[in-house]
Design an enzyme around this catalytic site. Structure first.
Site, PDB file in Angstrom:
ATOM      1  N   HIS A 107       0.812  -1.210   0.000  1.00  0.00           N
ATOM      2  CA  HIS A 107       0.000   0.000   0.000  1.00  0.00           C
ATOM      3  C   HIS A 107       0.849   1.265   0.000  1.00  0.00           C
ATOM      4  O   HIS A 107       0.372   2.324  -0.410  1.00  0.00           O
ATOM      5  CB  HIS A 107      -0.961  -0.020   1.183  1.00  0.00           C
ATOM      6  CG  HIS A 107      -2.122  -0.930   0.966  1.00  0.00           C
ATOM      7  ND1 HIS A 107      -3.402  -0.646   1.406  1.00  0.00           N
ATOM      8  CD2 HIS A 107      -2.220  -2.126   0.330  1.00  0.00           C
ATOM      9  CE1 HIS A 107      -4.216  -1.623   1.064  1.00  0.00           C
ATOM     10  NE2 HIS A 107      -3.516  -2.538   0.411  1.00  0.00           N
ATOM     11  N   HIS A 146      -1.981 -12.664  -2.009  1.00  0.00           N
ATOM     12  CA  HIS A 146      -3.050 -13.340  -1.279  1.00  0.00           C
ATOM     13  C   HIS A 146      -2.703 -14.784  -0.920  1.00  0.00           C
ATOM     14  O   HIS A 146      -3.517 -15.469  -0.306  1.00  0.00           O
ATOM     15  CB  HIS A 146      -4.345 -13.273  -2.087  1.00  0.00           C
ATOM     16  CG  HIS A 146      -4.905 -11.892  -2.161  1.00  0.00           C
ATOM     17  ND1 HIS A 146      -6.060 -11.584  -2.859  1.00  0.00           N
ATOM     18  CD2 HIS A 146      -4.480 -10.724  -1.622  1.00  0.00           C
ATOM     19  CE1 HIS A 146      -6.307 -10.290  -2.747  1.00  0.00           C
ATOM     20  NE2 HIS A 146      -5.356  -9.753  -2.006  1.00  0.00           N
TER      21      HIS A 146
END
Length: 731
Positions: free
Chosen positions: A99, A269
């Site tokens: 991020h 993920h």
């Protein structure tokens, strides 16, 4: 990318009752359209390190591998105030690094991890960055230990790398060199919305009109997101086509193709979980609006547990993607394809997909108790890798060739975390990969010419018949592509002679080709990149002499020439100017902001101050650098001489200015107050220097008697700064 959309972010502004703000209403409150000149004065006295601090030098004294060892130890050093899921902080730090880097957008090169902006508002309080304040706080003891030898910006990315390595995942390398700033960047546009994604804000894509309806230079789908809404477009989990569309468009705007998108999504993920096992209404404000006693922590839960561990809420989605959430395995694709999924809601009320009839061995351990088994899940974004034909083909290939997947993920992660760092020459540290990658805009090393070689070429250029205007235009076209945001562009490499830049309308392709052909025949052993800049020196020195001054223009050779094969045409296409106030150019595309605001944006990307921007505009006007034969702003009867005539005539009160009828206030004409005769023509980019009080104050300095030579010297200094903006080898 584990937790994208905190549900209870709260109001980002907190003001105790009865207490006024220190400054009250600002100028911008009273006059919202006032020119934001403050974007050209960033990161000044707020930097506690001082101008003499050399981060590259400090980094080189770092015990790099000791730092990595400390980071690896931190991964499993769970703290009671924010326990590690599965006893490992690795997934948390991957999300933090992702991020930090994922705000990058190609349109203007802004965002990204390069300056450590995740520490400041608005990013520290974006819904998508929920609870990353805790990740940064976990790093503080290590940052404190190593001090200025490692920046926060570098530490964020290195922590992500170590996290991947510590869980058996692949990495391609690491380059340090990100320099911290100490305040929010003022020159970046995050959007005009006044609500966050979780407060009903609409998507930026209009499906009826296509993906290009996202306002440039933005990349994220909604305000407060890094990429897309993981629950689906506008939170609709049934819109498969829209989900894939959103992912492809936003990742494209962040410099990623479909293969890189699949690799990053699946690889990221493979680790960790999302958090939504609780009531989001119990979450307090984001860090920027939190209580003083919270000491920079946000999203503090009023749940009896404190909202940590088992009861943590971030995105609202709950669960791990795989049954091995702290290991690099092939399980992500296996679980995605081996099971059918049904739509369910998390305890926090978020849409997610759960495997139907999942085998116990494929369930994940509970993050807080490995003895408990819980179902895995997929987000709507994950399901797009299975349902979209293009994504599915890539996913199936990766499932069947895990080595290819490992390599693709490692390379995509490296690109994600280094895309905003510019050429490889800026990288620091022992783990910089040897391989040159096309997105790094590689340039072969140049050879510094001797003084005699430089003088010989200067003499040839001076005798070539090329005009001051042609030489200045060509040098400016080459150098002014530089962006301090992601360190792309600039004169080094001479990419102005390659596609796509050679064909940009702003560069006047026919004229440019003639000048480049002439310079190529005169340059001798000099690179074309050096010859182009040297041509600007020749033109500028002639203009200075003709104006009656004796001021030398510095030149430092040693630039290299890039090839077309080393140039990613698509990645450079986004850099084509829609307008360039320095050349008084406005393209055919309808502009979203005013010309004078685009001028500030361009100046900011070039790293210019208000005086530098002002002196360059004034000088370029009288040197004949306008696009084409446009005479607007050419306030001189001594064309081609470096005089302060632009400022003298702009501020002359014998002129009366009026907008040209039908120009939509884009063009203006001046008439003599006494005779009524036309004197000059101008654009908004000209008149703003007499209209805006701050710009006028600087323009007045350059128009004053006795400051003629100061104007020349200041122009030369600013010009040379732009010509050398990408000479990282000189630092």
């Amino acid at each position: 990318m584990n937790d994208q959309t905190p549900i209870g972010s709260g109001c980002p502004v907190h003001q105790p009752g009865g207490v006024r703000s220190l400054l009250g209403r600002t100028n911008k409150d009273w006059w919202p359209d006032m020119l934001a000149t403050e974007i050209l004065t960033p990161n000044g006295p707020s930097n506690p390190m001082g101008e003499d601090f050399d981060y590259a030098k400090a980094f080189k004294s770092l015990d790099y591998y000791a730092l990595k060892d400390d980071l690896k130890a931190l991964m499993t050093d769970s703290q009671p105030w924010w326990p590690a899921d599965y006893g490992h902080y690795g997934p948390f730090f991957i999300r933090m690094a992702w991020h930090a880097a994922g705000t990058y957008r190609t349109a203007d090169g802004r965002g990204g991890a390069n300056s450590g902006q995740q520490r400041f508002a608005p990013l520290d309080s974006w819904p998508d960055n929920g609870n990353l304040d805790k990740a940064r706080r976990l790093l503080w003891p290590i940052k404190q230990k190593y001090g200025n030898k490692i920046s926060w910006a570098d530490l964020f990315i290195l922590a992500g790398n170590v996290a991947i390595e510590s869980m058996g995942g692949p990495v391609f390398g690491f380059g340090g060199g990100r320099v911290d700033v100490y305040e929010p960047e003022r020159d970046i546009y995050w959007g005009s919305e006044d609500k966050w994604v979780n407060q009903g804000v609409q998507t930026r894509i209009d499906p009826a009109k296509g993906m290009e309806t996202i306002e440039g230079p933005l990349a994220a789908i909604q305000m407060g997101l890094i990429y897309v809404n993981p629950e689906g477009p506008q939170g609709n989990p049934h819109d498969d086509e829209g989900m894939a569309r959103d992912m492809k468009e936003t990742f494209k705007r962040m410099a990623m193709n479909d293969e890189e998108t699949v690799a990053l999504t699946a690889g990221g993920h493979t680790f960790g979980k999302a958090h939504g096992n609780g009531d989001p209404s119990l979450l307090g404000p984001a860090p920027a609006g939190s209580d003083l006693a919270a000491q920079g922590f946000g999203w503090v839960s009023s749940h009896e547990s404190g909202g940590i561990g088992e009861h943590a809420v971030t995105s609202g989605i709950e669960g791990a993607w795989t049954n091995t959430p702290r290991e690099w395995t092939e399980n992500y694709f296996r679980l995605l394809f081996d099971y059918d999924y049904e739509l369910v809601k998390s305890p926090a009320g978020a849409w997610q997909w759960q495997p139907i009839n999942q085998k116990e061995e494929d369930m994940a351990p509970a993050a807080w108790d490995p003895g408990i088994k819980v179902p895995t899940m997929m987000t709507t974004a994950d399901m797009a890798l299975k349902r979209d034909p293009a994504y599915r083909a890539i996913s199936e290939r990766f499932r069947n060739d895990h080595e290819a997947f490992k390599d693709a993920f490692a390379r995509a992660w490296f690109k994600l975390t280094h895309r905003d760092m510019g050429p490889k020459v800026r990288y620091l540290g022992p783990e910089v990969p040897d391989e040159d990658l096309i997105w790094q805009d590689p340039i072969p090393a140049g050879t510094k010419p001797s003084d005699a070689e430089v003088q010989a070429v200067k003499d040839k250029i001076a005798a070539s018949g090329l005009t001051v205007s042609q030489l200045i235009k060509t040098a400016w076209a080459s150098a002014s592509t530089f962006r301090k945001s992601d360190f792309r562009g600039g004169a080094n490499g001479a990419r102005v002679r390659l596609a796509p830049q050679k064909d940009w309308e702003v560069n006047e392709p026919a004229m440019l080709a003639r000048v480049l052909d002439t310079l190529d025949g005169l340059r001798g052993s000099l690179s074309m990149a050096d010859a182009i800049v040297l041509g600007g020196v020749v033109g500028l020195e002639k203009a200075i002499r003709d104006a009656g001054f004796n001021v030398a223009v510095p030149f430092t050779g040693g630039r290299g020439d890039a090839t077309q094969e080393q140039t990613d045409v698509e990645s450079f296409e986004v850099m084509e100017p829609e307008a360039d106030a320095f050349r008084n150019y406005v393209g055919k595309k309808k502009l979203a902001v005013k010309v004078e605001e685009m001028m500030l944006d361009k100046a900011s990307l070039l790293g210019l101050s208000v005086p530098e921007m002002t002196v360059l505009i004034g000088g370029l006007r009288v040197l004949g650098a306008n696009h084409g034969e446009r005479g607007h702003g050419h306030f001189t009867r001594r064309s081609g001489q470096l005089t302060n005539d632009f400022f003298v005539n702009l501020l002359d009160m014998t002129n009366v200015w009026k907008a040209v009828e039908g120009s939509n206030d884009q063009e203006y004409v001046a008439t003599d107050r006494t005779t009524g005769g036309e004197t000059w023509r101008a654009t908004r980019a000209d008149l703003i220097f007499g209209s805006n009080s701050e710009l006028r104050a600087v323009a007045e300095v350059y128009a004053e008697n006795g400051h003629e030579e100061k104007f020349v010297r200041d122009f030369v200094k600013a010009w040379t700064k732009v010509m050398n903006a990408d000479r990282f080898d000189l630092a």
